[in-house]
Design an enzyme around this catalytic site. Structure first.
Site, PDB file in Angstrom:
ATOM      1  N   TYR A 196      33.746  19.335  36.308  1.00 43.27           N
ATOM      2  CA  TYR A 196      33.671  20.515  37.172  1.00 43.27           C
ATOM      3  C   TYR A 196      32.334  20.554  37.912  1.00 43.27           C
ATOM      4  CZ  TYR A 196      37.733  22.078  34.444  1.00 43.27           C
ATOM      5  OH  TYR A 196      38.959  22.160  33.824  1.00 43.27           O
ATOM      6  N   HIS A 247      40.137  14.735  29.047  1.00 45.57           N
ATOM      7  CA  HIS A 247      40.631  15.541  30.175  1.00 45.57           C
ATOM      8  C   HIS A 247      42.049  15.140  30.597  1.00 45.57           C
ATOM      9  CE1 HIS A 247      38.736  18.131  33.562  1.00 45.57           C
ATOM     10  NE2 HIS A 247      40.000  18.415  33.441  1.00 45.57           N
TER      11      HIS A 247
HETATM   12  P1  NAP Z   1      43.677  30.340  37.446  1.00 40.71           P
HETATM   13  O1  NAP Z   1      42.878  30.805  36.311  1.00 40.71           O
HETATM   14  O2  NAP Z   1      45.162  30.411  37.369  1.00 40.71           O
HETATM   15  O3  NAP Z   1      43.264  31.104  38.791  1.00 40.71           O
HETATM   16  C1  NAP Z   1      41.939  31.308  39.186  1.00 40.71           C
HETATM   17  C2  NAP Z   1      41.966  32.070  40.502  1.00 40.71           C
HETATM   18  O4  NAP Z   1      42.651  33.294  40.307  1.00 40.71           O
HETATM   19  C3  NAP Z   1      40.588  32.419  41.023  1.00 40.71           C
HETATM   20  O5  NAP Z   1      40.647  32.318  42.430  1.00 40.71           O
HETATM   21  C4  NAP Z   1      40.384  33.850  40.611  1.00 40.71           C
HETATM   22  O6  NAP Z   1      39.604  34.599  41.514  1.00 40.71           O
HETATM   23  C5  NAP Z   1      41.800  34.371  40.670  1.00 40.71           C
HETATM   24  N1  NAP Z   1      41.995  35.457  39.715  1.00 40.71           N
HETATM   25  C6  NAP Z   1      41.697  35.458  38.388  1.00 40.71           C
HETATM   26  N2  NAP Z   1      41.985  36.642  37.848  1.00 40.71           N
HETATM   27  C7  NAP Z   1      42.474  37.413  38.841  1.00 40.71           C
HETATM   28  C8  NAP Z   1      42.930  38.747  38.913  1.00 40.71           C
HETATM   29  N3  NAP Z   1      42.935  39.515  37.834  1.00 40.71           N
HETATM   30  N4  NAP Z   1      43.358  39.209  40.112  1.00 40.71           N
HETATM   31  C9  NAP Z   1      43.358  38.444  41.206  1.00 40.71           C
HETATM   32  N5  NAP Z   1      42.933  37.174  41.210  1.00 40.71           N
HETATM   33  C10 NAP Z   1      42.484  36.658  40.029  1.00 40.71           C
HETATM   34  O7  NAP Z   1      43.351  28.821  37.853  1.00 40.71           O
HETATM   35  P2  NAP Z   1      42.400  27.659  37.335  1.00 40.71           P
HETATM   36  O8  NAP Z   1      40.975  27.953  37.578  1.00 40.71           O
HETATM   37  O9  NAP Z   1      42.972  26.413  37.907  1.00 40.71           O
HETATM   38  O10 NAP Z   1      42.687  27.582  35.761  1.00 40.71           O
HETATM   39  C11 NAP Z   1      41.940  28.268  34.800  1.00 40.71           C
HETATM   40  C12 NAP Z   1      41.004  27.339  34.050  1.00 40.71           C
HETATM   41  O11 NAP Z   1      41.732  26.327  33.359  1.00 40.71           O
HETATM   42  C13 NAP Z   1      40.058  26.532  34.946  1.00 40.71           C
HETATM   43  O12 NAP Z   1      39.028  27.326  35.481  1.00 40.71           O
HETATM   44  C14 NAP Z   1      39.636  25.448  33.993  1.00 40.71           C
HETATM   45  O13 NAP Z   1      38.670  25.920  33.083  1.00 40.71           O
HETATM   46  C15 NAP Z   1      40.958  25.139  33.303  1.00 40.71           C
HETATM   47  N6  NAP Z   1      41.713  24.043  33.965  1.00 40.71           N
HETATM   48  C16 NAP Z   1      41.924  22.895  33.275  1.00 40.71           C
HETATM   49  C17 NAP Z   1      42.588  21.824  33.853  1.00 40.71           C
HETATM   50  C18 NAP Z   1      42.787  20.556  33.077  1.00 40.71           C
HETATM   51  O14 NAP Z   1      43.190  19.545  33.663  1.00 40.71           O
HETATM   52  N7  NAP Z   1      42.552  20.588  31.792  1.00 40.71           N
HETATM   53  C19 NAP Z   1      43.074  21.935  35.165  1.00 40.71           C
HETATM   54  C20 NAP Z   1      42.881  23.130  35.842  1.00 40.71           C
HETATM   55  C21 NAP Z   1      42.226  24.182  35.226  1.00 40.71           C
HETATM   56  P3  NAP Z   1      38.031  34.876  41.371  1.00 40.71           P
HETATM   57  O15 NAP Z   1      37.393  33.601  40.919  1.00 40.71           O
HETATM   58  O16 NAP Z   1      37.663  35.289  42.741  1.00 40.71           O
HETATM   59  O17 NAP Z   1      37.819  35.975  40.354  1.00 40.71           O
END
Ligand code: NAP
Length: 283
Positions: free
Chosen positions: A59, A117
Site C-alpha cells: 500500500y 498477499h
Molecule cells: P472499501 O472498504 O469497500 O471502500 C472504501 C471506500 O468506501 C472509501 O472510498 C471510503 O471513503 C468509502 N467509505 C467507507 N465507509 C463509508 C461510509 N460509511 N459511507 C460512504 N463511503 C464510505 O474498499 P477497500 O479499501 O478496497 O477495502 C477495505 C480494505 O481491505 C482495504 O483498505 C485494505 O486494507 C483491504 N484490502 C485488501 C485486499 C487484498 O488483496 N488483501 C484488496 C483490497 C482491499 P473515505 O476513505 O472517503 O472515508
C-alpha cells in the site's frame, strides 16, 4: 449520529479475540495534505473499538504502514495489527526481510497477523517455512493468506506447517458472493475466520437503490446495511477503509443494524447468491 453503545462482537483469530469490524488502510497515507485527517480517522476508529488494523507493504509502497505506525504510537497493545508480504518477496529470506521492513515502518517489534498477499510463483513450502520461523521468533503472532481460493487452501494445507494458516482475506460484498459456495462454509467448519475486504465495494455499492431502501427502513445508511450484511455470517470480519471521521462513526454503528428475514430476502433477490462455482476475484 448517535454514539455506538453496543460492544463490538469478537471472534477468535490466531489465538486472540478480535473485533469483527476492523479498519482497512489501502490508499491511505498517500496524500500529504490528507495525512492529519486520515490519522485522526484511524485513531477515532481505535477509540471506538475497531482495533484490528489492516495494512500491507504494497500500500503506497510502505506509506500506509507509516501512517498506521503513527496512529498506533503509544497504544500498540490495544491493536491487532495485520500486514502483508508481496508474493514477489515471499521467498524464505525475502519474507523475513519484508517483515522486518514492515516492522520498522510500523514502529513495532511484532505483527499480530502476517498475510501472504496473494499466491505467486514462490513455492508455498518456502513461504510457510519463513512464516513459521517468524512466529517462532515472536516477530509475528500468527500468519495467514489472502486471495486464496479453496484449491489454493488445499495446496497450502498439504505443505509442512500449512495447517497453521489462521485466516484467508478475500473480496466479499453483496455483488461478489462467490465465497458463499465453498470457501466460507469450509472455513466456518474449520473455525477459521474469513476477513472480508472491500466490504462496501469501495463505495460503489452504496448507490444501489435496494440498499438505500433497506437502509431507510432501519433509519440507517447504505454503508451500514452493506456492512451488517457482511457481518450477518458467523466467522466473518469486515475491514472497511474510511479516511473520514464521519464514515468511521457510521461504520462503527453498523453493528447496531440487524437485518431481518425480509431485508435479507430483498437483498438476495437484488444480489442473488451464486449457484455454481465462480473464480475468486481479487482487486
Ligand atoms: P472499501 O472498504 O469497500 O471502500 C472504501 C471506500 O468506501 C472509501 O472510498 C471510503 O471513503 C468509502 N467509505 C467507507 N465507509 C463509508 C461510509 N460509511 N459511507 C460512504 N463511503 C464510505 O474498499 P477497500 O479499501 O478496497 O477495502 C477495505 C480494505 O481491505 C482495504 O483498505 C485494505 O486494507 C483491504 N484490502 C485488501 C485486499 C487484498 O488483496 N488483501 C484488496 C483490497 C482491499 P473515505 O476513505 O472517503 O472515508
Amino acid at each position: 449520529m448517535t454514539e455506538p453503545h453496543q460492544e463490538l462482537p469478537r471472534v477468535s483469530l490466531g489465538g486472540q479475540l478480535v473485533p469483527v469490524l476492523g479498519q482497512g488502510t489501502w490508499m491511505m497515507g498517500e496524500r500529504p495534505e490528507r495525512f492529519r485527517e486520515e490519522l485522526s480517522a484511524l485513531q477515532l476508529g481505535l477509540d471506538l473499538g475497531m482495533t484490528l488494523m489492516d495494512t500491507a507493504e504494497m500500500y503506497g509502497n510502505g506509506v500506509s504502514e507509516r501512517l498506521v505506525g503513527e496512529a498506533i504510537r503509544g497504544r500498540r497493545d490495544e491493536v491487532f495489527l495485520v500486514s502483508k508480504v508481496l508474493p514477489s518477496h515471499a521467498s524464505r529470506a525475502g519474507t523475513v526481510q519484508a517483515c522486518h521492513r514492515s516492522l520498522r515502518r510500523l514502529g513495532t517489534d511484532y505483527l499480530d497477523l502476517y498475510l501472504l498477499h496473494w499466491r505467486g510463483s514462490v513455492p508455498l513450502e518456502e513461504t510457510v517455512e519463513a512464516l513459521e520461523g517468524l512466529k517462532a521468533s515472536g516477530e509475528i503472532r500468527a500468519w495467514g493468506v489472502s486471495n486464496f481460493d479453496p484449491a489454493d487452501l488445499r495446496d497450502l494445507r498439504r505443505v509442512p506447517g500449512g495447517e497453521g494458516v489462521a485466516t484467508d482475506q478475500v473480496r466479499y460484498h453483496l455483488t461478489r458472493r462467490g465465497i458463499e459456495l465453498a470457501l466460507l462454509p469450509e472455513s466456518q467448519a474449520r473455525r477459521l475466520p474469513v476477513m472480508a475486504y472491500s466490504p462496501v465495494e469501495q463505495g460503489r455499492l452504496l448507490r444501489q437503490p435496494v440498499l438505500q431502501e433497506v437502509a431507510r427502513r432501519h433509519g440507517a445508511t447504505p454503508a451500514q446495511v452493506a456492512l451488517a450484511w457482511v457481518l450477518r455470517q458467523p466467522g466473518v470480519i469486515a475491514i472497511p477503509k474510511a479516511s473520514r471521521e464521519v464514515h468511521v462513526r457510521e461504520n462503527r454503528a453498523a453493528v447496531e443494524v440487524v437485518l431481518d428475514a425480509a431485508d435479507l430476502a430483498q437483498l438476495d433477490r437484488a444480489f442473488p447468491a451464486p449457484t455454481r462455482a465462480v473464480p475468486l476475484e481479487m482487486l
